[in-house]
Design a protein around this motif. Structure first.
Motif, PDB file in Angstrom:
ATOM      1  N   VAL A 136       0.853  -1.190   0.000  1.00 59.37           N
ATOM      2  CA  VAL A 136       0.000   0.000   0.000  1.00 59.37           C
ATOM      3  C   VAL A 136       0.885   1.234   0.000  1.00 59.37           C
ATOM      4  CG1 VAL A 136      -1.835   1.248   1.194  1.00 59.37           C
ATOM      5  CG2 VAL A 136      -1.768  -1.248   1.280  1.00 59.37           C
ATOM      6  N   CYS A 137       0.734   2.069  -1.020  1.00 56.77           N
ATOM      7  CA  CYS A 137       1.579   3.263  -1.167  1.00 56.77           C
ATOM      8  C   CYS A 137       0.707   4.499  -1.354  1.00 56.77           C
ATOM      9  CB  CYS A 137       2.505   3.133  -2.374  1.00 56.77           C
ATOM     10  SG  CYS A 137       3.553   1.666  -2.355  1.00 56.77           S
ATOM     11  N   VAL A 138       1.081   5.555  -0.665  1.00 59.74           N
ATOM     12  CA  VAL A 138       0.528   6.887  -0.940  1.00 59.74           C
ATOM     13  C   VAL A 138       1.649   7.672  -1.599  1.00 59.74           C
ATOM     14  CG1 VAL A 138      -0.438   8.988   0.026  1.00 59.74           C
ATOM     15  CG2 VAL A 138      -1.063   6.768   1.003  1.00 59.74           C
ATOM     16  N   ALA A 139       1.414   8.092  -2.831  1.00 62.09           N
ATOM     17  CA  ALA A 139       2.496   8.716  -3.598  1.00 62.09           C
ATOM     18  C   ALA A 139       1.955   9.822  -4.485  1.00 62.09           C
ATOM     19  CB  ALA A 139       3.206   7.675  -4.457  1.00 62.09           C
TER      20      ALA A 139
ATOM     21  N   HIS B  75      -4.410   8.798 -19.468  1.00 65.41           N
ATOM     22  CA  HIS B  75      -3.387   9.557 -18.744  1.00 65.41           C
ATOM     23  C   HIS B  75      -3.979  10.127 -17.464  1.00 65.41           C
ATOM     24  CE1 HIS B  75      -0.158  12.341 -17.832  1.00 65.41           C
ATOM     25  NE2 HIS B  75      -1.013  13.357 -17.868  1.00 65.41           N
ATOM     26  N   LEU B  76      -3.224   9.978 -16.367  1.00 64.53           N
ATOM     27  CA  LEU B  76      -3.559  10.626 -15.107  1.00 64.53           C
ATOM     28  C   LEU B  76      -2.454  11.624 -14.795  1.00 64.53           C
ATOM     29  CD1 LEU B  76      -4.694   7.583 -12.898  1.00 64.53           C
ATOM     30  CD2 LEU B  76      -6.159   9.365 -13.847  1.00 64.53           C
ATOM     31  N   PRO B  77      -2.767  12.914 -14.720  1.00 61.04           N
ATOM     32  CA  PRO B  77      -1.729  13.905 -14.431  1.00 61.04           C
ATOM     33  C   PRO B  77      -1.223  13.786 -12.997  1.00 61.04           C
ATOM     34  CG  PRO B  77      -3.897  14.932 -14.475  1.00 61.04           C
ATOM     35  CD  PRO B  77      -4.091  13.532 -14.942  1.00 61.04           C
ATOM     36  N   ARG B  78      -0.170  14.484 -12.721  1.00 65.61           N
ATOM     37  CA  ARG B  78       0.506  14.402 -11.424  1.00 65.61           C
ATOM     38  C   ARG B  78      -0.437  14.804 -10.293  1.00 65.61           C
ATOM     39  NH1 ARG B  78       6.399  17.223 -10.307  1.00 65.61           N
ATOM     40  NH2 ARG B  78       6.546  16.801  -8.046  1.00 65.61           N
ATOM     41  N   ALA B  79      -0.529  13.917  -9.293  1.00 71.42           N
ATOM     42  CA  ALA B  79      -1.380  14.167  -8.127  1.00 71.42           C
ATOM     43  C   ALA B  79      -1.049  13.122  -7.066  1.00 71.42           C
ATOM     44  CB  ALA B  79      -2.860  14.108  -8.493  1.00 71.42           C
ATOM     45  N   ILE B  80      -1.531  13.354  -5.848  1.00 68.75           N
ATOM     46  CA  ILE B  80      -1.336  12.388  -4.764  1.00 68.75           C
ATOM     47  C   ILE B  80      -2.432  11.336  -4.851  1.00 68.75           C
ATOM     48  CG2 ILE B  80      -1.285  12.066  -2.263  1.00 68.75           C
ATOM     49  CD1 ILE B  80      -0.192  14.901  -2.012  1.00 68.75           C
TER      50      ILE B  80
ATOM     51  N   ILE C 275       5.205   9.147  -0.422  1.00 67.17           N
ATOM     52  CA  ILE C 275       4.834   9.740   0.860  1.00 67.17           C
ATOM     53  C   ILE C 275       4.753   8.685   1.957  1.00 67.17           C
ATOM     54  CG2 ILE C 275       3.015  11.028   2.060  1.00 67.17           C
ATOM     55  CD1 ILE C 275       2.323  12.266  -0.693  1.00 67.17           C
ATOM     56  N   SER C 276       4.212   7.524   1.610  1.00 71.70           N
ATOM     57  CA  SER C 276       4.074   6.447   2.586  1.00 71.70           C
ATOM     58  C   SER C 276       4.055   5.119   1.842  1.00 71.70           C
ATOM     59  CB  SER C 276       2.772   6.617   3.389  1.00 71.70           C
ATOM     60  OG  SER C 276       2.531   5.500   4.217  1.00 71.70           O
ATOM     61  N   GLU C 277       4.699   4.100   2.429  1.00 73.46           N
ATOM     62  CA  GLU C 277       4.717   2.779   1.809  1.00 73.46           C
ATOM     63  C   GLU C 277       4.752   1.712   2.887  1.00 73.46           C
ATOM     64  OE1 GLU C 277       7.172   0.199  -1.570  1.00 73.46           O
ATOM     65  OE2 GLU C 277       7.931   2.138  -0.871  1.00 73.46           O
ATOM     66  N   SER C 278       3.822   0.750   2.783  1.00 75.99           N
ATOM     67  CA  SER C 278       3.750  -0.341   3.759  1.00 75.99           C
ATOM     68  C   SER C 278       3.387  -1.629   3.035  1.00 75.99           C
ATOM     69  CB  SER C 278       2.688  -0.052   4.836  1.00 75.99           C
ATOM     70  OG  SER C 278       2.969   1.146   5.524  1.00 75.99           O
ATOM     71  N   THR C 279       3.832  -2.740   3.603  1.00 76.49           N
ATOM     72  CA  THR C 279       3.513  -4.054   3.060  1.00 76.49           C
ATOM     73  C   THR C 279       2.903  -4.908   4.161  1.00 76.49           C
ATOM     74  OG1 THR C 279       5.343  -3.915   1.483  1.00 76.49           O
ATOM     75  CG2 THR C 279       4.422  -6.096   1.900  1.00 76.49           C
ATOM     76  N   TYR C 280       1.814  -5.583   3.855  1.00 72.93           N
ATOM     77  CA  TYR C 280       1.102  -6.401   4.830  1.00 72.93           C
ATOM     78  C   TYR C 280       0.814  -7.780   4.237  1.00 72.93           C
ATOM     79  CZ  TYR C 280       0.100  -1.708   6.638  1.00 72.93           C
ATOM     80  OH  TYR C 280       0.204  -0.423   7.081  1.00 72.93           O
TER      81      TYR C 280
ATOM     82  N   VAL D  50      11.094  12.809 -11.410  1.00 73.56           N
ATOM     83  CA  VAL D  50      10.576  11.472 -11.142  1.00 73.56           C
ATOM     84  C   VAL D  50      11.609  10.684 -10.343  1.00 73.56           C
ATOM     85  CG1 VAL D  50       9.832   9.296 -12.180  1.00 73.56           C
ATOM     86  CG2 VAL D  50       9.163  11.476 -13.224  1.00 73.56           C
ATOM     87  N   GLU D  51      11.177  10.091  -9.240  1.00 71.17           N
ATOM     88  CA  GLU D  51      12.089   9.303  -8.396  1.00 71.17           C
ATOM     89  C   GLU D  51      12.236   7.875  -8.903  1.00 71.17           C
ATOM     90  OE1 GLU D  51      10.667   9.414  -4.417  1.00 71.17           O
ATOM     91  OE2 GLU D  51      11.054  11.560  -4.139  1.00 71.17           O
ATOM     92  N   ARG D  52      11.099   7.218  -9.173  1.00 68.82           N
ATOM     93  CA  ARG D  52      11.087   5.840  -9.632  1.00 68.82           C
ATOM     94  C   ARG D  52       9.969   5.661 -10.661  1.00 68.82           C
ATOM     95  NH1 ARG D  52      15.220   2.750  -8.877  1.00 68.82           N
ATOM     96  NH2 ARG D  52      13.885   0.908  -8.917  1.00 68.82           N
ATOM     97  N   VAL D  53      10.116   4.627 -11.476  1.00 67.36           N
ATOM     98  CA  VAL D  53       9.081   4.302 -12.459  1.00 67.36           C
ATOM     99  C   VAL D  53       8.663   2.846 -12.260  1.00 67.36           C
ATOM    100  CG1 VAL D  53       8.493   4.102 -14.900  1.00 67.36           C
ATOM    101  CG2 VAL D  53       9.974   5.975 -14.115  1.00 67.36           C
TER     102      VAL D  53
END
Length: 232
Positions: A3-6, A19-24, A93-98, A70-73
């Motif tokens: 689960v990532c918030v980016a 296309h989805l433009p830049r957003a959180i 912004i946030s990244e977790s794995t469950y 861009v940090e990663r693709v």
């Protein structure tokens, strides 16, 4: 599940380009390989997604993407169709794995099987004194009718139970009745269409064919509602 918030932008290419433009956004990667991109709205439906079978790979941005901060693709490719979902991560912004384990699945309440069982156990309470159950799932050559019962006059009644009563259900019960009447023991059998809600067209068709209609109160049948205590 990952689960990532980016802050990200997204490109989908294949049978349909989008296309989805830049957003959180919220990005979910499930254990089955599916990838879903959600906004803070739109109920359960993702803005874009890739269904399995697919593969996800991560890479560093190229020169053009670096210029766009861009940090990663992430590249998600559909194995069967070759469609590509490219997620450009501008900021994680946030990244977790469950590990959610094996899900037991959705257990629905009030489905036809429950209604059938409740009606079978409470025929007299719902239909009146003198009703008797012969058996559930009484077989016919085209499938079982939900309930076979005997009314207070000693006549067999085939009862088809639905959550939502529509024309298709009436047609189904009609086929059962036609086949059951070929048995000399059931030549005078009647039909009853029982549902939580019966559409007007279905009621009209049923009554035209001599099939009785009964609306079932699920809460009352399972003892969670007392009709006599209602104000209206």
């Amino acid at each position: 599940m990952r689960v990532c918030v980016a802050e990200c932008s997204v490109e989908y290419s294949g049978r349909l380009d989008a296309h989805l433009p830049r957003a959180i956004r919220l990005v979910m990667v499930k254990a089955d390989g599916s990838v879903l991109i959600h906004a803070d709205g739109g109920s359960y439906k993702p803005l874009n997604w890739m269904a399995p079978p697919c593969t996800l790979s991560e890479r560093a941005p190229d020169e053009d993407e670096v210029a766009g901060e861009v940090e990663r693709v992430w590249e998600v490719r559909q194995t069967k169709t070759g469609d590509m979902l490219r997620i450009s991560i501008h900021e994680m912004i946030s990244e977790s794995t469950y590990d959610l384990g094996v899900d037991p699945g959705l257990v629905k309440d009030g489905v036809e099987k429950h209604l059938q069982a409740l009606l079978a156990d409470s025929l007299e309470g719902v239909l009146g004194m003198g009703w008797r159950l012969v058996r559930r799932e009484y077989p016919t050559p085209v499938g079982p009718v939900d309930l076979l019962a005997i009314d207070p006059e000693g006549i067999h009644v085939a009862i088809e139970v639905k959550r939502r009563g529509e024309i298709d259900g009436v047609e189904q019960l009609t086929r059962y009745l036609e086949l059951l009447r070929r048995d000399p023991r059931l030549a005078d059998i009647r039909g009853m269409f029982a549902a939580q809600e019966i559409k007007p067209q279905a009621r009209t068709l049923a009554e035209d064919r001599g099939i009785a209609c009964v609306v079932l109160d699920y809460d009352a049948m399972r003892g969670m509602d007392d009709p006599d205590s209602r104000l209206f």
